[in-house]
Design a protein around this motif. Structure first.
Motif, short mmCIF file in Angstrom:
data_model
loop_
_atom_site.label_atom_id
_atom_site.label_comp_id
_atom_site.label_asym_id
_atom_site.label_seq_id
_atom_site.Cartn_x
_atom_site.Cartn_y
_atom_site.Cartn_z
N CYS A 22 0.87 -1.17 0.00
CA CYS A 22 0.00 0.00 0.00
C CYS A 22 0.91 1.22 0.00
CB CYS A 22 -0.91 -0.01 1.21
SG CYS A 22 -1.86 1.51 1.43
N VAL A 23 0.86 1.98 -1.08
CA VAL A 23 1.71 3.15 -1.22
C VAL A 23 0.88 4.41 -0.99
CG1 VAL A 23 3.23 4.45 -2.74
CG2 VAL A 23 3.19 1.96 -2.85
N ALA A 24 1.39 5.27 -0.14
CA ALA A 24 0.72 6.53 0.16
C ALA A 24 1.35 7.65 -0.63
CB ALA A 24 0.81 6.83 1.65
N SER A 25 0.51 8.55 -1.12
CA SER A 25 0.98 9.73 -1.83
C SER A 25 0.12 10.92 -1.43
CB SER A 25 0.92 9.51 -3.35
OG SER A 25 -0.40 9.29 -3.77
N GLY A 26 0.54 12.07 -1.87
CA GLY A 26 -0.18 13.29 -1.48
C GLY A 26 0.56 13.95 -0.33
N ARG A 27 -0.14 14.21 0.74
CA ARG A 27 0.47 14.87 1.91
C ARG A 27 1.26 13.87 2.74
NH1 ARG A 27 -3.71 19.28 4.53
NH2 ARG A 27 -3.73 20.73 2.77
N THR A 28 2.36 13.38 2.14
CA THR A 28 3.18 12.40 2.84
C THR A 28 4.63 12.84 2.96
OG1 THR A 28 3.58 11.27 0.74
CG2 THR A 28 1.74 10.47 2.08
N GLY A 30 8.02 15.06 4.15
CA GLY A 30 8.52 15.55 5.43
C GLY A 30 8.19 14.66 6.60
N GLY A 31 8.04 13.38 6.35
CA GLY A 31 7.75 12.46 7.44
C GLY A 31 6.28 12.38 7.82
N ALA A 32 5.41 12.97 7.01
CA ALA A 32 3.99 12.99 7.35
C ALA A 32 3.40 11.59 7.38
CB ALA A 32 3.22 13.86 6.36
N PHE A 33 3.87 10.71 6.49
CA PHE A 33 3.34 9.34 6.47
C PHE A 33 3.56 8.65 7.79
CE2 PHE A 33 1.98 5.41 4.81
CZ PHE A 33 2.89 4.43 5.15
N SER A 56 1.88 0.41 14.21
CA SER A 56 2.05 1.74 14.77
C SER A 56 2.85 2.62 13.82
CB SER A 56 2.76 1.64 16.11
OG SER A 56 4.07 1.09 15.93
N TRP A 57 2.98 3.90 14.21
CA TRP A 57 3.69 4.84 13.34
C TRP A 57 5.11 4.38 13.04
CZ3 TRP A 57 2.02 7.17 18.25
CH2 TRP A 57 0.70 7.59 18.20
N SER A 58 5.77 3.80 14.04
CA SER A 58 7.15 3.37 13.86
C SER A 58 7.27 1.99 13.26
CB SER A 58 7.88 3.39 15.21
OG SER A 58 7.31 2.41 16.05
N ARG A 76 6.10 -1.80 7.64
CA ARG A 76 6.06 -0.54 6.92
C ARG A 76 7.47 -0.03 6.67
NH1 ARG A 76 2.59 3.39 10.37
NH2 ARG A 76 3.19 4.91 8.77
N ASP A 77 7.59 0.74 5.60
CA ASP A 77 8.84 1.42 5.26
C ASP A 77 8.48 2.89 5.10
OD1 ASP A 77 11.09 2.54 4.13
OD2 ASP A 77 11.51 0.81 2.87
N ASN A 78 8.72 3.67 6.14
CA ASN A 78 8.31 5.07 6.11
C ASN A 78 9.08 5.87 5.07
OD1 ASN A 78 6.32 4.72 8.05
ND2 ASN A 78 7.69 5.23 9.75
N ALA A 79 10.29 5.45 4.76
CA ALA A 79 11.06 6.15 3.74
C ALA A 79 10.42 6.00 2.36
CB ALA A 79 12.49 5.63 3.72
N LYS A 80 9.67 4.92 2.18
CA LYS A 80 9.01 4.65 0.90
C LYS A 80 7.51 4.92 0.97
CE LYS A 80 12.31 1.14 -0.66
NZ LYS A 80 12.49 -0.28 -1.11
N ASN A 81 7.05 5.42 2.09
CA ASN A 81 5.61 5.69 2.27
C ASN A 81 4.77 4.46 1.96
OD1 ASN A 81 6.20 8.36 2.91
ND2 ASN A 81 5.88 9.09 0.81
N THR A 82 5.23 3.32 2.42
CA THR A 82 4.61 2.05 2.04
C THR A 82 4.39 1.17 3.26
OG1 THR A 82 5.67 2.14 -0.13
CG2 THR A 82 4.82 0.01 0.58
N VAL A 83 3.26 0.50 3.26
CA VAL A 83 2.96 -0.52 4.27
C VAL A 83 2.71 -1.83 3.52
CG1 VAL A 83 0.50 0.03 4.33
CG2 VAL A 83 1.58 -1.10 6.28
N TYR A 84 3.13 -2.92 4.13
CA TYR A 84 3.06 -4.23 3.50
C TYR A 84 2.23 -5.19 4.33
CZ TYR A 84 7.23 -2.37 1.19
OH TYR A 84 8.12 -1.58 0.50
N LEU A 85 1.70 -6.19 3.67
CA LEU A 85 1.05 -7.29 4.36
C LEU A 85 1.54 -8.58 3.70
CD1 LEU A 85 -1.02 -8.02 6.59
CD2 LEU A 85 -2.72 -8.25 4.76
#
Length: 130
Positions: A22-28, A30-33, A56-58, A76-85
């Motif tokens: 799941c890739v997040a885009s938009g307001r992500t 500066g660490g927003a994701f 969790s966030w971390s 999750r990989d916050n550097a890639k704005n991505t969460v995995y299952l």
């Protein structure tokens, strides 16, 4: 606004594995994701949408539905704005559309079903054949 796009679904035989992303885009930027707890939900035909997993966030804290515990892993990989299952040992009853969700609440609230879900993805279909 944050857009969530799931991928990785498909047809797999029972006992097989799939990894959803799941890739997040938009307001992500500066660490927003990383400010969002992330969850995975699923909805089987003619059934309600059910909780599957949350992180969790971390990414240090995770929660799972009893039906997937020991078989699914959320990360999750916050550097890639991505969460995995990661889904292993899939069963026919895992067949569903899988959705990711972003919440400004805690991951525990996603697990309890009391979280405010800020954003939903459109889902990816997982079909497990017997």
């Amino acid at each position: 606004q944050v857009q969530l796009v799931e991928s990785g679904g498909g047809l797999v035989q029972a006992g097989g594995s799939l990894r959803l992303s799941c890739v997040a885009s938009g307001r992500t930027s500066g660490g927003a994701f990383a400010q969002y707890a992330m969850g995975w939900f699923r909805q089987a035909p003619r059934k309600e949408r059910d909780f599957v997993a949350a992180t969790s966030w971390s990414g240090e804290t995770t929660y799972y539905a009893d039906s997937v515990k020991g078989r699914f892993t959320v990360s999750r990989d916050n550097a890639k704005n991505t969460v995995y299952l990661q889904m292993n040992n899939l069963k026919p009853e895992d067949t569903a559309v899988y959705y990711c969700a972003a919440s400004s609440s805690h991951a525990y609230d996603i697990f309890r079903g009391t979280a405010n879900i800020n954003y939903w993805g459109k889902g990816t279909l997982v079909t497990v054949s017997s």
